[in-house]
Design a protein around this motif. Structure first.
Motif, PDB file in Angstrom:
ATOM      1  N   MET A 144       0.803  -1.228   0.000  1.00 50.61           N
ATOM      2  CA  MET A 144       0.000   0.000   0.000  1.00 50.61           C
ATOM      3  C   MET A 144       0.833   1.274   0.000  1.00 50.61           C
ATOM      4  O   MET A 144       0.401   2.293  -0.545  1.00 50.61           O
ATOM      5  CB  MET A 144      -0.951  -0.001   1.195  1.00 50.61           C
ATOM      6  CG  MET A 144      -1.982  -1.096   1.121  1.00 50.61           C
ATOM      7  SD  MET A 144      -3.272  -1.044   2.384  1.00 50.61           S
ATOM      8  CE  MET A 144      -2.377  -0.857   3.886  1.00 50.61           C
ATOM      9  N   ALA A 145       2.008   1.245   0.615  1.00 49.28           N
ATOM     10  CA  ALA A 145       2.871   2.427   0.671  1.00 49.28           C
ATOM     11  C   ALA A 145       4.301   2.005   0.341  1.00 49.28           C
ATOM     12  O   ALA A 145       5.161   1.943   1.216  1.00 49.28           O
ATOM     13  CB  ALA A 145       2.793   3.062   2.054  1.00 49.28           C
ATOM     14  N   PRO A 146       4.556   1.678  -0.929  1.00 47.00           N
ATOM     15  CA  PRO A 146       5.871   1.142  -1.287  1.00 47.00           C
ATOM     16  C   PRO A 146       6.999   2.160  -1.139  1.00 47.00           C
ATOM     17  O   PRO A 146       6.788   3.362  -1.277  1.00 47.00           O
ATOM     18  CB  PRO A 146       5.699   0.721  -2.747  1.00 47.00           C
ATOM     19  CG  PRO A 146       4.503   1.413  -3.250  1.00 47.00           C
ATOM     20  CD  PRO A 146       3.664   1.765  -2.063  1.00 47.00           C
ATOM     21  N   ASN A 147       8.176   1.627  -0.812  1.00 47.42           N
ATOM     22  CA  ASN A 147       9.394   2.434  -0.793  1.00 47.42           C
ATOM     23  C   ASN A 147      10.466   1.656  -1.557  1.00 47.42           C
ATOM     24  O   ASN A 147      10.156   0.684  -2.235  1.00 47.42           O
ATOM     25  CB  ASN A 147       9.806   2.793   0.645  1.00 47.42           C
ATOM     26  CG  ASN A 147      10.086   1.568   1.499  1.00 47.42           C
ATOM     27  OD1 ASN A 147      10.484   0.522   0.999  1.00 47.42           O
ATOM     28  ND2 ASN A 147       9.870   1.692   2.790  1.00 47.42           N
ATOM     29  N   VAL A 148      11.694   2.042  -1.429  1.00 51.82           N
ATOM     30  CA  VAL A 148      12.774   1.440  -2.210  1.00 51.82           C
ATOM     31  C   VAL A 148      12.919  -0.063  -1.963  1.00 51.82           C
ATOM     32  O   VAL A 148      13.210  -0.824  -2.878  1.00 51.82           O
ATOM     33  CB  VAL A 148      14.116   2.160  -1.908  1.00 51.82           C
ATOM     34  CG1 VAL A 148      15.271   1.532  -2.645  1.00 51.82           C
ATOM     35  CG2 VAL A 148      13.998   3.629  -2.247  1.00 51.82           C
ATOM     36  N   THR A 149      12.690  -0.525  -0.739  1.00 53.22           N
ATOM     37  CA  THR A 149      12.885  -1.941  -0.411  1.00 53.22           C
ATOM     38  C   THR A 149      11.589  -2.753  -0.378  1.00 53.22           C
ATOM     39  O   THR A 149      11.608  -3.920   0.020  1.00 53.22           O
ATOM     40  CB  THR A 149      13.583  -2.077   0.958  1.00 53.22           C
ATOM     41  OG1 THR A 149      12.769  -1.445   1.955  1.00 53.22           O
ATOM     42  CG2 THR A 149      14.966  -1.453   0.925  1.00 53.22           C
ATOM     43  N   SER A 150      10.478  -2.196  -0.803  1.00 49.82           N
ATOM     44  CA  SER A 150       9.186  -2.886  -0.719  1.00 49.82           C
ATOM     45  C   SER A 150       9.114  -4.152  -1.557  1.00 49.82           C
ATOM     46  O   SER A 150       8.348  -5.068  -1.247  1.00 49.82           O
ATOM     47  CB  SER A 150       8.054  -1.944  -1.114  1.00 49.82           C
ATOM     48  OG  SER A 150       7.887  -0.959  -0.129  1.00 49.82           O
ATOM     49  N   PHE A 151       9.892  -4.234  -2.631  1.00 46.61           N
ATOM     50  CA  PHE A 151       9.871  -5.435  -3.471  1.00 46.61           C
ATOM     51  C   PHE A 151      10.264  -6.687  -2.681  1.00 46.61           C
ATOM     52  O   PHE A 151       9.881  -7.796  -3.037  1.00 46.61           O
ATOM     53  CB  PHE A 151      10.794  -5.279  -4.680  1.00 46.61           C
ATOM     54  CG  PHE A 151      12.255  -5.208  -4.321  1.00 46.61           C
ATOM     55  CD1 PHE A 151      13.013  -6.362  -4.228  1.00 46.61           C
ATOM     56  CD2 PHE A 151      12.856  -3.993  -4.067  1.00 46.61           C
ATOM     57  CE1 PHE A 151      14.359  -6.293  -3.889  1.00 46.61           C
ATOM     58  CE2 PHE A 151      14.196  -3.914  -3.734  1.00 46.61           C
ATOM     59  CZ  PHE A 151      14.951  -5.072  -3.639  1.00 46.61           C
ATOM     60  N   ALA A 152      11.011  -6.502  -1.584  1.00 45.34           N
ATOM     61  CA  ALA A 152      11.459  -7.643  -0.783  1.00 45.34           C
ATOM     62  C   ALA A 152      10.340  -8.214   0.084  1.00 45.34           C
ATOM     63  O   ALA A 152      10.434  -9.353   0.539  1.00 45.34           O
ATOM     64  CB  ALA A 152      12.629  -7.244   0.106  1.00 45.34           C
ATOM     65  N   PHE A 153       9.271  -7.457   0.312  1.00 42.27           N
ATOM     66  CA  PHE A 153       8.201  -7.883   1.211  1.00 42.27           C
ATOM     67  C   PHE A 153       6.845  -8.052   0.537  1.00 42.27           C
ATOM     68  O   PHE A 153       5.932  -8.578   1.146  1.00 42.27           O
ATOM     69  CB  PHE A 153       8.061  -6.899   2.370  1.00 42.27           C
ATOM     70  CG  PHE A 153       9.327  -6.715   3.149  1.00 42.27           C
ATOM     71  CD1 PHE A 153       9.753  -7.689   4.031  1.00 42.27           C
ATOM     72  CD2 PHE A 153      10.107  -5.595   2.973  1.00 42.27           C
ATOM     73  CE1 PHE A 153      10.929  -7.541   4.740  1.00 42.27           C
ATOM     74  CE2 PHE A 153      11.286  -5.437   3.679  1.00 42.27           C
ATOM     75  CZ  PHE A 153      11.692  -6.413   4.558  1.00 42.27           C
ATOM     76  N   SER A 154       6.695  -7.578  -0.683  1.00 44.73           N
ATOM     77  CA  SER A 154       5.405  -7.660  -1.361  1.00 44.73           C
ATOM     78  C   SER A 154       5.553  -8.319  -2.727  1.00 44.73           C
ATOM     79  O   SER A 154       6.386  -7.893  -3.533  1.00 44.73           O
ATOM     80  CB  SER A 154       4.811  -6.259  -1.548  1.00 44.73           C
ATOM     81  OG  SER A 154       3.627  -6.339  -2.321  1.00 44.73           O
TER      82      SER A 154
END
Length: 130
Positions: free
Chosen positions: A58-68
């Motif tokens: 819902m609120a992606p940042n630079v490292t969000s690809f690792a968790f979603s």
């Protein structure tokens, strides 16, 4: 347990449970996972994984690809299902590691030092495995 899970979700989706850094959000949401035995720790760890996936989606940042699995890695067009492993396995392992630490400490587990050491072990489990 339901009340504590609700507190974890409150921490996970408000500034109460995160420390904003320029490239990611450090979390304090793992603290409730550390406080109880392995059964509750596994449940709270799974809840922490759900929070990680939802927050990263819902609120992606630079490292969000690792968790979603819905946020693509830089240079990719789609996300990866492997993000679910990173979001759930380390968080579930927190409760297991803390319980193992308590058993290894034996009689010293009820001391402040024992609690401190097991808390550090739980925090490091999340940090190292992620």
């Amino acid at each position: 347990m339901a009340m504590l899970m609700a507190i974890m979700f409150l921490m996970g989706f408000t500034p109460l449970g995160s420390i904003p850094l320029p490239f990611m959000k450090a979390t304090t949401t793992h603290i409730p996972v550390i406080l109880f035995g392995w059964k509750a720790g596994v449940c709270f760890g799974a809840g922490f994984g759900v929070i990680s996936v939802l927050r990263s989606t819902m609120a992606p940042n630079v490292t969000s690809f690792a968790f979603s699995p819905f946020v693509p890695m830089p240079g990719q067009s789609t996300g990866s299902w492997k993000a679910l492993i990173i979001a759930f396995v380390p968080r579930i392992c927190i409760g297991l590691v803390v319980t193992l630490c308590m058993h290894l400490l034996g009689r010293r587990q009820n001391t402040r030092l024992g609690g401190f050491l097991c808390g550090i072990a739980g925090s490091l489990t999340n940090t190292i495995l992620v």
